[in-house]
Design an enzyme around this catalytic site. Structure first.
Site, PDB file in Angstrom:
ATOM      1  N   ARG A  17       0.797  -1.230   0.000  1.00 26.23           N
ATOM      2  CA  ARG A  17       0.000   0.000   0.000  1.00 26.23           C
ATOM      3  C   ARG A  17       0.829   1.280   0.000  1.00 26.23           C
ATOM      4  NH1 ARG A  17      -4.048  -0.332   4.731  1.00 26.23           N
ATOM      5  NH2 ARG A  17      -2.831  -2.112   5.445  1.00 26.23           N
ATOM      6  N   GLY A 145      -5.463  -8.136  15.680  1.00 28.83           N
ATOM      7  CA  GLY A 145      -5.710  -9.340  16.460  1.00 28.83           C
ATOM      8  C   GLY A 145      -6.335  -8.913  17.783  1.00 28.83           C
ATOM      9  N   GLU A 160      -7.010 -13.501  15.460  1.00 31.63           N
ATOM     10  CA  GLU A 160      -6.942 -12.577  14.328  1.00 31.63           C
ATOM     11  C   GLU A 160      -8.340 -12.223  13.832  1.00 31.63           C
ATOM     12  OE1 GLU A 160      -3.880 -11.185  13.082  1.00 31.63           O
ATOM     13  OE2 GLU A 160      -3.641 -11.949  15.107  1.00 31.63           O
ATOM     14  N   ASN A 233       1.359   1.755   6.933  1.00 32.69           N
ATOM     15  CA  ASN A 233       1.039   0.897   5.789  1.00 32.69           C
ATOM     16  C   ASN A 233       0.850   1.682   4.501  1.00 32.69           C
ATOM     17  OD1 ASN A 233       0.912  -1.639   7.182  1.00 32.69           O
ATOM     18  ND2 ASN A 233      -0.927  -0.843   8.165  1.00 32.69           N
ATOM     19  N   ARG A 305      20.178  21.173   8.364  1.00 37.22           N
ATOM     20  CA  ARG A 305      20.072  19.866   7.702  1.00 37.22           C
ATOM     21  C   ARG A 305      20.803  18.739   8.405  1.00 37.22           C
ATOM     22  NH1 ARG A 305      22.082  20.747   2.000  1.00 37.22           N
ATOM     23  NH2 ARG A 305      21.960  18.481   2.011  1.00 37.22           N
ATOM     24  N   ASN A 358      31.028  24.272  -1.373  1.00 36.74           N
ATOM     25  CA  ASN A 358      31.734  23.155  -0.727  1.00 36.74           C
ATOM     26  C   ASN A 358      31.772  21.890  -1.566  1.00 36.74           C
ATOM     27  OD1 ASN A 358      28.946  22.833  -0.466  1.00 36.74           O
ATOM     28  ND2 ASN A 358      29.165  21.608   1.389  1.00 36.74           N
TER      29      ASN A 358
HETATM   30  C1  UD1 Z   1      -0.188  -8.712  13.149  1.00 38.29           C
HETATM   31  C2  UD1 Z   1      -0.735  -9.599  14.268  1.00 38.29           C
HETATM   32  C3  UD1 Z   1      -1.977  -8.945  14.854  1.00 38.29           C
HETATM   33  C4  UD1 Z   1      -1.652  -7.561  15.363  1.00 38.29           C
HETATM   34  C5  UD1 Z   1      -1.016  -6.723  14.247  1.00 38.29           C
HETATM   35  C6  UD1 Z   1      -0.495  -5.435  14.826  1.00 38.29           C
HETATM   36  C7  UD1 Z   1      -0.160 -11.868  13.591  1.00 38.29           C
HETATM   37  C8  UD1 Z   1      -0.650 -13.143  13.059  1.00 38.29           C
HETATM   38  N1  UD1 Z   1      -1.041 -10.889  13.714  1.00 38.29           N
HETATM   39  O1  UD1 Z   1      -1.175  -8.698  12.136  1.00 38.29           O
HETATM   40  O2  UD1 Z   1      -2.476  -9.741  15.919  1.00 38.29           O
HETATM   41  O3  UD1 Z   1      -2.822  -6.925  15.830  1.00 38.29           O
HETATM   42  O4  UD1 Z   1       0.107  -7.417  13.659  1.00 38.29           O
HETATM   43  O5  UD1 Z   1      -0.079  -4.604  13.806  1.00 38.29           O
HETATM   44  O6  UD1 Z   1       0.996 -11.777  13.935  1.00 38.29           O
HETATM   45  N2  UD1 Z   1       6.020  -9.920   8.489  1.00 38.29           N
HETATM   46  C9  UD1 Z   1       7.132 -10.643   8.116  1.00 38.29           C
HETATM   47  N3  UD1 Z   1       6.979 -11.823   7.482  1.00 38.29           N
HETATM   48  C10 UD1 Z   1       5.768 -12.366   7.230  1.00 38.29           C
HETATM   49  C11 UD1 Z   1       4.620 -11.621   7.607  1.00 38.29           C
HETATM   50  C12 UD1 Z   1       4.791 -10.415   8.246  1.00 38.29           C
HETATM   51  O7  UD1 Z   1       8.267 -10.195   8.348  1.00 38.29           O
HETATM   52  O8  UD1 Z   1       5.714 -13.463   6.668  1.00 38.29           O
HETATM   53  C13 UD1 Z   1       6.205  -8.639   9.183  1.00 38.29           C
HETATM   54  C14 UD1 Z   1       5.654  -7.456   8.412  1.00 38.29           C
HETATM   55  O9  UD1 Z   1       6.653  -6.891   7.584  1.00 38.29           O
HETATM   56  C15 UD1 Z   1       5.242  -6.501   9.522  1.00 38.29           C
HETATM   57  C16 UD1 Z   1       4.887  -7.428  10.676  1.00 38.29           C
HETATM   58  O10 UD1 Z   1       5.486  -8.676  10.379  1.00 38.29           O
HETATM   59  O11 UD1 Z   1       6.299  -5.680   9.925  1.00 38.29           O
HETATM   60  C17 UD1 Z   1       3.390  -7.595  10.873  1.00 38.29           C
HETATM   61  O12 UD1 Z   1       2.860  -8.155   9.708  1.00 38.29           O
HETATM   62  P1  UD1 Z   1       1.430  -7.785   9.180  1.00 38.29           P
HETATM   63  O13 UD1 Z   1       1.126  -8.562   7.986  1.00 38.29           O
HETATM   64  O14 UD1 Z   1       1.284  -6.310   9.122  1.00 38.29           O
HETATM   65  O15 UD1 Z   1       0.557  -8.340  10.393  1.00 38.29           O
HETATM   66  P2  UD1 Z   1      -0.985  -8.164  10.619  1.00 38.29           P
HETATM   67  O16 UD1 Z   1      -1.720  -9.077   9.730  1.00 38.29           O
HETATM   68  O17 UD1 Z   1      -1.318  -6.733  10.587  1.00 38.29           O
END
Ligand code: UD1
Ligand code: CA
Length: 429
Positions: A17, A145, A160, A233, A305, A358
């Site tokens: 996004r 979640g 979730e 996001n 800066r 500079n």
């Molecule tokens: C997750 C939580 C949710 C919580 C929310 C808070 C889980 C299953 N759910 O949901 O309970 O309320 O965060 O924001 O954990 N990422 C990886 N690898 C992956 C998937 C995700 O590194 O395979 C990282 C993403 O880059 C991000 C973070 O994990 O920084 C959270 O992932 P995201 O997909 O945003 O989680 P949510 O579905 O929002």
């Protein structure tokens, strides 16, 4: 002795996004990467020994940033990306036999603070918990979640949105995605994760159920200030986070006795230090790391800066840009100037429109300008660096100074002035 902490920071996700070629966690607020804010917040607790950043999307780029910037951070690749539980698992080997606590957070939440993390860690320790999750209460909990509790009010599970029942969807306490685990007790949870859920992902949140099933203590810690859990996001979120951070920083300076004439149009990075009784006028933008003394006047319409150090009583006026420069007490740079890669002594007066040249555009090199105490530059002078202007020296207006000017001397480059008498009458004929 305090127990050591290692962190896992999840940053493998794509961030679709953001609609950007730049990986989400490398987007910046005040010239610092989102991921940098999170790592700094963890390091700011002074408890973190080592941080593991889980990378996936644009892994090389993110890894380069992390290893160039942080000595105590390493990257681990998650490929393919099978969920947050699978992401955290990528540091499992590294943590083998670790007898301490593991802090897990997301790389896209730049507003989290060291103070909050410290309180969170304290709450975990005080209650002898095996697992603590940071929660928050939101009026609109959609997409998060949900924190599910039993009849006694104890934490039972995190569910979730996509797996939640209608009743569970009404719960307003949500999971912020920050966890602290007693690693020796909870690490096995990662070997028991499965992807039997609505998203077919390995959910990190499932470690809660496992912990409870082992008879271990799992609890939630409710965040005082919801803003801190704000995740980025989209570009809209990025702009909102910028605004929240900017207001937070201005509030702190006002509390510390800095005069900020118009907070709405003043932008100061969180890594800037300013002493009391300095006045910041409207439409001033200060980014990067800077140190500003007391009784200075900055702006209106000034830009610092980064790597700028100002003594006391320094004036930086309108349409002045300063970068990587040290300026001693009572020096003025009041109008329309650029001063970069420079050192200015005390009581120096920089005339309107003075520019330090500079940068060599062809070789991409940058050079230093040094101006000693009590020296002055006339309006519209160009100082071609490297160049040194000695104590009490003066530069004549309109000069291009490409050689050092010694102490007490006048440096001047100027085409002789011609006066053609009666010019008007001749042209008229
Ligand atoms: C997750 C939580 C949710 C919580 C929310 C808070 C889980 C299953 N759910 O949901 O309970 O309320 O965060 O924001 O954990 N990422 C990886 N690898 C992956 C998937 C995700 O590194 O395979 C990282 C993403 O880059 C991000 C973070 O994990 O920084 C959270 O992932 P995201 O997909 O945003 O989680 P949510 O579905 O929002
Ligand atoms: Ca998701």
């Amino acid at each position: 002795m305090e127990r050591p902490i290692k962190s896992i920071i999840l940053a493998a996700g794509k961030g679709t996004r953001m609609k950007s070629e730049t990986p989400k966690v490398l987007h910046k607020i005040f010239n610092k990467e989102l991921l940098g804010y999170v790592i700094d917040a963890v390091n700011g607790t002074n408890l973190a020994q080592e941080n593991y950043v889980i990378v996936g999307h644009c892994a090389e780029q993110v890894e380069k940033y992390v290893t160039d910037t942080y000595k105590n951070a390493k990257c681990r690749l998650q490929s393919p990306q099978l969920g947050t539980g699978h992401a955290a698992f990528q540091a499992y080997e590294d943590l083998k036999g670790f007898d301490g606590e593991v802090l897990i957070l997301c790389g896209d939440t730049p507003l989290i603070t060291s103070e909050t993390l410290t309180k969170f860690i304290d709450a975990h320790r005080k209650n002898n918990a095996a697992l603590t999750v940071m929660s928050a209460v939101f009026n609109d909990p959609t997409n998060y979640g949900r924190i599910v509790r039993d009849e006694k009010g104890d934490l039972k599970a995190i569910v979730e949105e996509k797996d939640a029942s209608d009743a569970q969807k009404k719960i307003k306490e949500i999971n912020t995605g920050v966890y602290l685990l007693d690693w020796a007790k909870v690490h096995e949870a990662f070997l028991n994760l499965d992807s039997n859920n609505a998203q077919n992902e390995y959910y990190l949140t499932d470690i809660v159920k496992w912990t409870i099933s082992q008879g271990l203590k799992a609890q939630s810690y409710i965040l005082e200030n919801n803003e801190e859990s704000y995740g980025i996001n989209s570009k809209k979120h990025l702009a909102q986070a910028f605004k929240i951070l900017k207001e937070r920083v201005i509030d702190k300076f006002l509390d510390d006795g800095v005069t900020i004439v118009d907070p709405d149009t003043t932008y100061i990075s969180p890594e800037t230090e300013i002493e009391a009784d300095t006045i910041i006028y409207p439409c001033t933008y200060i980014e990067g790391k800077n140190k500003i003394g007391k009784d200075c006047k900055i702006g209106p319409f000034a830009r610092l800066r980064g790597d700028v150090e100002l003594g006391n009583g320094v004036k930086i006026g309108n349409f002045v840009e300063i970068k990587k420069t040290k300026i001693k007490d009572h020096t003025n740079v009041c109008h329309l100037s650029y001063v970069g890669d420079s050192t200015l002594g005390s009581n120096v007066n920089i005339g309107a429109g003075t520019i330090t040249a500079n940068y060599n555009h062809i070789t991409k090199e940058k050079f230093k300008t040094v101006i000693d105490d009590n020296a002055s530059t006339g309006s519209n002078s160009v100082l071609v660096a490297p160049v040194h202007v000695g104590e009490n020296a003066s530069i004549g207006a309109g000069s291009v100074i490409s050689k050092d000017v010694e102490a007490n001397a006048l440096g001047l480059t100027r085409a002789p002035l011609k006066i053609l008498k009666g010019w008007f009458d001749r042209v008229k004929k």
